[in-house]
Design a protein around this motif. Structure first.
Motif, mmCIF file in Angstrom:
data_model
loop_
_atom_site.group_PDB
_atom_site.id
_atom_site.type_symbol
_atom_site.label_atom_id
_atom_site.label_comp_id
_atom_site.label_asym_id
_atom_site.label_seq_id
_atom_site.Cartn_x
_atom_site.Cartn_y
_atom_site.Cartn_z
ATOM 1 N N GLU A 68 0.841 -1.193 0.000
ATOM 2 C CA GLU A 68 0.000 0.000 0.000
ATOM 3 C C GLU A 68 0.873 1.239 0.000
ATOM 4 O O GLU A 68 1.995 1.236 0.484
ATOM 5 N N LYS A 69 0.315 2.299 -0.516
ATOM 6 C CA LYS A 69 1.056 3.560 -0.512
ATOM 7 C C LYS A 69 0.233 4.596 0.220
ATOM 8 O O LYS A 69 -0.994 4.530 0.279
ATOM 9 N N LEU A 70 0.943 5.565 0.732
ATOM 10 C CA LEU A 70 0.278 6.643 1.435
ATOM 11 C C LEU A 70 0.235 7.873 0.560
ATOM 12 O O LEU A 70 1.152 8.139 -0.194
ATOM 13 N N SER A 71 -0.821 8.634 0.733
ATOM 14 C CA SER A 71 -0.907 9.926 0.065
ATOM 15 C C SER A 71 -0.989 10.964 1.140
ATOM 16 O O SER A 71 -1.936 10.966 1.905
ATOM 17 N N MET A 72 -0.037 11.859 1.173
ATOM 18 C CA MET A 72 -0.130 12.898 2.186
ATOM 19 C C MET A 72 -0.739 14.128 1.532
ATOM 20 O O MET A 72 -0.170 14.676 0.588
ATOM 21 N N ARG A 73 -1.859 14.530 2.061
ATOM 22 C CA ARG A 73 -2.527 15.705 1.498
ATOM 23 C C ARG A 73 -2.268 16.877 2.412
ATOM 24 O O ARG A 73 -2.445 16.756 3.629
ATOM 25 N N HIS A 103 4.175 18.179 -9.951
ATOM 26 C CA HIS A 103 3.011 17.695 -10.698
ATOM 27 C C HIS A 103 1.784 17.567 -9.834
ATOM 28 O O HIS A 103 0.672 17.734 -10.289
ATOM 29 N N SER A 104 1.980 17.274 -8.548
ATOM 30 C CA SER A 104 0.783 17.120 -7.713
ATOM 31 C C SER A 104 0.682 18.192 -6.652
ATOM 32 O O SER A 104 -0.236 18.179 -5.846
ATOM 33 N N ILE A 105 1.625 19.092 -6.679
ATOM 34 C CA ILE A 105 1.622 20.164 -5.696
ATOM 35 C C ILE A 105 1.390 21.468 -6.435
ATOM 36 O O ILE A 105 2.013 21.734 -7.469
ATOM 37 N N ARG A 205 2.701 11.487 -2.880
ATOM 38 C CA ARG A 205 2.553 10.036 -2.742
ATOM 39 C C ARG A 205 3.852 9.459 -2.205
ATOM 40 O O ARG A 205 4.918 9.701 -2.759
ATOM 41 N N VAL A 206 3.749 8.727 -1.101
ATOM 42 C CA VAL A 206 4.954 8.198 -0.465
ATOM 43 C C VAL A 206 4.762 6.712 -0.177
ATOM 44 O O VAL A 206 3.637 6.209 -0.140
ATOM 45 N N ASN A 207 5.876 6.054 0.076
ATOM 46 C CA ASN A 207 5.830 4.661 0.477
ATOM 47 C C ASN A 207 5.466 4.574 1.948
ATOM 48 O O ASN A 207 5.640 5.525 2.708
ATOM 49 N N LYS A 208 5.004 3.400 2.329
ATOM 50 C CA LYS A 208 4.605 3.228 3.724
ATOM 51 C C LYS A 208 5.813 2.815 4.564
ATOM 52 O O LYS A 208 5.849 1.736 5.161
ATOM 53 N N VAL A 209 6.803 3.681 4.597
ATOM 54 C CA VAL A 209 7.978 3.430 5.419
ATOM 55 C C VAL A 209 8.332 4.723 6.125
ATOM 56 O O VAL A 209 7.721 5.766 5.881
ATOM 57 N N VAL A 210 9.339 4.663 6.961
ATOM 58 C CA VAL A 210 9.800 5.870 7.647
ATOM 59 C C VAL A 210 10.287 6.855 6.603
ATOM 60 O O VAL A 210 11.085 6.509 5.731
#
Lengths: 407, 517
Positions: A68-73, A103-105, A205-210
């Motif tokens: 899964e990936k995280l999206s930080m809004r 592109h997304s910011i 969009r980031v990975n689900k890691v630190v």
């Protein structure tokens, strides 16, 4: 009555009735009956309200998701940093980096009072650029002035020259000597925008890691696997004081479910009902020092909501602590308590969000009492109240008669 | 007089409700003449009351003390700093150790000079102090909630020995809420320092009296409280890995208590010189989940509902159980019906009346069906019966009633119905003796009565059989010998209960009273 089976059933009748003339009706009995009826009604009403109430159960399980990936809004406003200075970068522990996300910011320019400048984007300079390039002719190929050229080999705009310099690891300190910038009036634009602020919004969009998302001044580049920030335009005091005061309007971690509009709406409503959600909403930090670093440490906890109709919604919550530091004070300082503290890491001005992922998944389930439970409680109430009242009434009656007989 | 007041009280109660409303009385009260009472049911009533009371105790306990309810949430607290309360003694003089804290941001806090105070002690003193504090912690947690008045402080050192060989490090420090590492190291081994501690003097034995996070509550025992380690080697590293969870305790009728709990794992490593850093290391990190322990109680209305439900349910169930049992027993022992004109006579009510009512209410015995008539079941143990009805035994009228019963009372256990005249004296010990009918019941020897049945009905059967004249059948008996038809609720017969003289009461010589069921 018919003989045989029905007659046999008669013997099983548990609800024997007393005949009318044998019964004794008293007024206190009637009073008690009415009182019991009132009590039964009120208790049944309370049970009914309880039956219709929706309760939320919370439980914890281990997060076993994969891939899964995280999206930080986020939606952050910097009142005193112009948009060309703010750059959004992501770094995580796996080594993946995203630099200067565009592109997304979206970066919107704000004037000095915080109002958005209409029709402006950072690429607002483009109109002039296109005009300039039209003047120069279609085959114009500008020199990159020694920087690392892009794929096309030509640096036609000031922005491209600047990017070429950054890629090479040089600081872009003197735009006057670069012809593209001069014809675009880059320096004038800089001065014009020096007093502006910037509103940064969008999704990363980031990975689900630190990992670590930071908004810092200047462009960042990597030289020999170390991240270096091009700070020169920021530190050069061109008449305006920039500092990283900011207001966070919204910062949330979303999962892929939140891209679905309907699901996102249900999730938002449940979050509001439970009182969880956005700890950083409307947080304002102000400073007047240009070299100030803000650090936020976020721990992201995956969350699931299960509604009454059995639907599952995935989202995330986080807990946060924040710290700030004046970099200008050097390596040593004092904590609020007066204890001497030495700073081990040199800091850069900006806003840093360090996040880590928790292995625990929180499940919020909406439940309600079942109908069978309601019926059972109602029967218990009715039976109980009636029996107790009957006992009481019997006692009263017997006492009264006993006392009457004594006289 | 009191009775007049009582009656006027009843009249007052009656006057509260207007007369027409009396129709709404849903509780059928049946005059006690229609009820049959027995001692065994009275005993059952007492037992049922006790049972209901015991079941209520559980609900009452829940109302008073409640139960702990655990809830997990993501921590919403955004404050940046938290306290660490430390009180430990290290077996080295204070000038040889250095206390620091490094956090994830990269800051290093020098706690040797300020923040934590250091006093000279000896290790044996430390054990004494620990003992004193341990006793005060035996008081429970919720005691703390109700009794706390002001912020507690770690007690200062009171006795300072002249040559301290150990160092007490104590105090409360404010740190950032990030992963950090609080450590006690010796000079020269660890941080760069001008001094160097002689290896002979290095002894990292320590006693931890207090190590907690958040506001200081001396009554809450944390895992590291009152622990100690004795070092066997100068170069030794004690590492404690702590995971901190913010916790809130909420007791009924008091304020919430915000604190932190932690879990700790602990690792000891002996090393060679220059192979690592000796010292005592507390490495902690924070959990994003916070725990709320809420002591919940039921409300008073809930308690009422539950108690009412319990009492009602137990009584109703018991009454049905008793009724079913007695019915089953009747079926098994064969066909002697009872006149119980009361539909709602729970054993409980009968029992209550027997407790509260007067003695005369107890006097009704069971009527036994004899053909179309009824005889009173005799109960020699009951003084009322014996005294009341013994006199009827001599009624000449009584002789005519007994033949009516003969064809209908062939009990299987009655082997030889001996028909003899009522006046034959009892010469046969095995057979029922009708001559006793004219003597007071108390003179009957009890051994003559065999076999016993629960209903005690045999004795009457026997006597009536024995006393039977050679009467053919019921239809031949004179009309006045029959009782009026019984008021059987099933048939809806509204005739009143027979008020005529009871039939000849044949006293039984059963051993003691007939057993009531």
């Amino acid at each position: 009555m018919a003989k045989g089976f029905m007659a046999g059933l008669k013997g099983v009748d548990a609800f024997g009735k007393t005949t009318e003339d044998v019964k004794v009706k008293t007024r206190t009995g009637a009073f008690l009956t009415l009182v019991s009826a009132a009590i039964i009604l009120s208790f049944t009403l309370m049970e009914f309200i309880d039956y219709r109430t929706v309760y939320t159960d919370t439980s914890l399980i281990v997060d076993r998701s994969r891939g899964e990936k995280l999206s930080m809004r986020m939606n952050i406003t910097f009142p005193r940093v112009p948009c060309y200075l703010v750059s959004v970068d992501v770094m995580d522990i796996s080594g993946e980096t995203q630099r200067d996300i565009s592109h997304s910011i979206r970066k919107n320019r704000l004037d000095s009072s915080g109002v958005q400048i209409r029709g402006s984007r950072l690429t607002g300079l483009k109109n002039e650029i296109e005009k300039n390039s039209e003047d120069k002719g279609p085959d114009f190929c500008g020199s990159c002035y020694g920087g690392k050229p892009p794929e096309s080999g030509c640096c036609n705009t000031c922005e491209e020259v600047r990017t070429a310099y950054v890629q090479k690891g040089w600081s872009f300190s003197n735009p006057d000597s670069i012809e593209q910038c001069k014809s675009e009036g880059w320096k004038d634009k800089l001065e014009e925008q020096a007093n502006e602020g910037c509103s940064v919004s969008g999704r990363v969009r980031v990975n689900k890691v630190v990992g670590n998302i930071h908004l810092s001044p200047g462009r960042s580049f990597q030289s020999s696997s170390r991240d270096i920030y091009e700070l020169v335009p920021y530190l050069r005091e061109d008449g305006a004081r920039h500092d990283f005061s900011h207001t966070i309007h919204e910062l949330a971690f979303e999962s892929d479910d939140d891209y679905n509009y309907r699901k996102a709406r249900v999730t938002a409503e449940m979050k509001k009902r439970l009182g969880v959600g956005n700890p950083l909403a409307n947080l304002t930090m102000t400073t007047r020092k240009p070299q100030y670093m803000y650090q936020y440490f976020l721990k992201v906890v995956s969350t699931q909501f299960r509604t009454l109709d059995g639907q599952l919604y995935k989202t995330n919550q986080y807990s946060v602590t924040h710290f700030e530091r004046d970099i200008a004070e050097g390596g040593q300082g004092e904590t609020p308590q007066g204890v001497l503290a030495m700073h081990g890491m040199y800091g850069t001005p900006g806003v840093f969000f360090n996040f880590e992922i928790s292995p625990i998944l929180v499940v919020h389930t909406d439940t309600r009492q079942s109908f069978a439970h309601f019926i059972t409680s109602t029967c218990a109430i009715v039976g109980g109240v009636l029996t107790v009242a009957q006992l009481f009434d019997g006692v009263v009656f017997a006492t009264a008669r006993a006392l009457k007989k004594k006289t | 007089m009191a009775t007049e007041e009582e009656t006027s009280l009843m009249e007052k109660l009656d006057s509260v409700v207007p007369a027409p409303l009396a129709q709404f009385d849903a509780f059928p009260k049946i005059p006690s003449t229609y009820k049959s009472r027995s001692e065994s049911r009275g005993f059952m009533t007492v037992f049922v009351c006790l049972l209901a009371f015991l079941l209520m105790l559980n609900d009452i306990g829940e109302f008073i003390w409640g139960w702990p309810d655990y809830e997990f949430n993501v921590d919403k607290d955004t404050s940046s700093f938290m306290n660490i309360n430390v009180d430990l003694v290290v077996n080295m003089p204070c000038r040889y150790i250095s206390v620091d804290l490094r956090d994830a941001i990269g800051d290093r806090l020098f706690l040797s000079g300020s923040g934590l105070r250091r006093d000279g002690r000896t290790l044996s003193h430390a054990f004494c102090d620990s003992g004193h504090s341990a006793i005060s912690e035996i008081r429970g947690l919720f005691d703390t909630l109700l009794r706390r008045t002001s912020r507690a402080e770690i007690a200062p050192t009171y006795s300072h020995p002249p040559h301290p060989s150990a160092c007490r490090v104590y105090g409360t420090i404010e740190v950032k809420k990030v992963t950090a590492n609080l450590h006690i190291t010796t000079l020269g081994h660890g941080y760069a320092s001008r001094e160097h501690v002689n290896h002979n003097l290095m002894n990292l034995s320590h006693v931890i009296t207090e190590f907690s996070f958040g506001p200081f509550f001396p009554e809450i025992a944390q895992p590291l409280d009152y622990s100690f380690e004795l070092a066997t080697d100068p170069f030794i590293a004690y590492q404690y890995f702590l995971h901190v969870v913010p916790t809130t305790y909420i007791a009924p009728r008091s304020d919430p208590l915000h604190t932190h709990q932690y879990s700790v794992t602990h690792y000891t490593r002996v090393m060679e010189h220059n192979q690592g850093t000796p010292g005592i290391f507390f490495k902690f990190d924070l959990d994003p989940m916070s725990l709320t322990i809420h002591q919940r109680t039921t409300t008073f209305t809930q308690l009422l509902i539950r108690c009412v439900g319990v009492i009602g349910g137990v009584f109703v169930c018991m009454s049905y159980a008793i009724r079913i049992t007695s019915h089953a027993v009747k079926v098994v022992t064969g066909g002697e019906d009872e006149v119980i004109a009361v539909a709602s006579s729970s054993g409980a009510k009968a029992g209550l009346r027997s407790k509260w009512g007067g003695g005369e209410l107890r006097s009704r015995g069971k009527m036994i069906r004899q053909g179309s008539g009824w005889t009173m079941e005799s109960n020699p143990g009951s003084p009322a019966l014996g005294g009341g009805y013994g006199s009827y035994a001599n009624t000449p009228l009584s002789q005519t009633f007994s033949p009516a019963a003969s064809p209908y009372l062939s009990s299987p256990s009655f082997s030889s119905p001996s028909f003899s005249s009522p006046v034959i004296p009892s010469s046969n010990p095995g057979s029922p003796n009708p001559s006793a009918s004219f003597s007071p019941p108390s003179s009957r020897p009890s051994s003559l009565y065999h076999p016993r049945t629960p209903g005690g009905s045999l004795s009457s059967i026997a006597f009536s059989n024995a006393a039977a004249m050679s009467s053919p059948s019921i239809p031949g008996t004179p009309a006045f010998s029959n009782f009026p038809p019984t008021p059987n609720p099933a048939t809806g017969n509204g005739a009143g209960f027979p008020t005529g003289p009871p039939p000849r009461r044949v006293p039984s010589d059963g051993a003691g009273a007939k057993k009531d069921d």
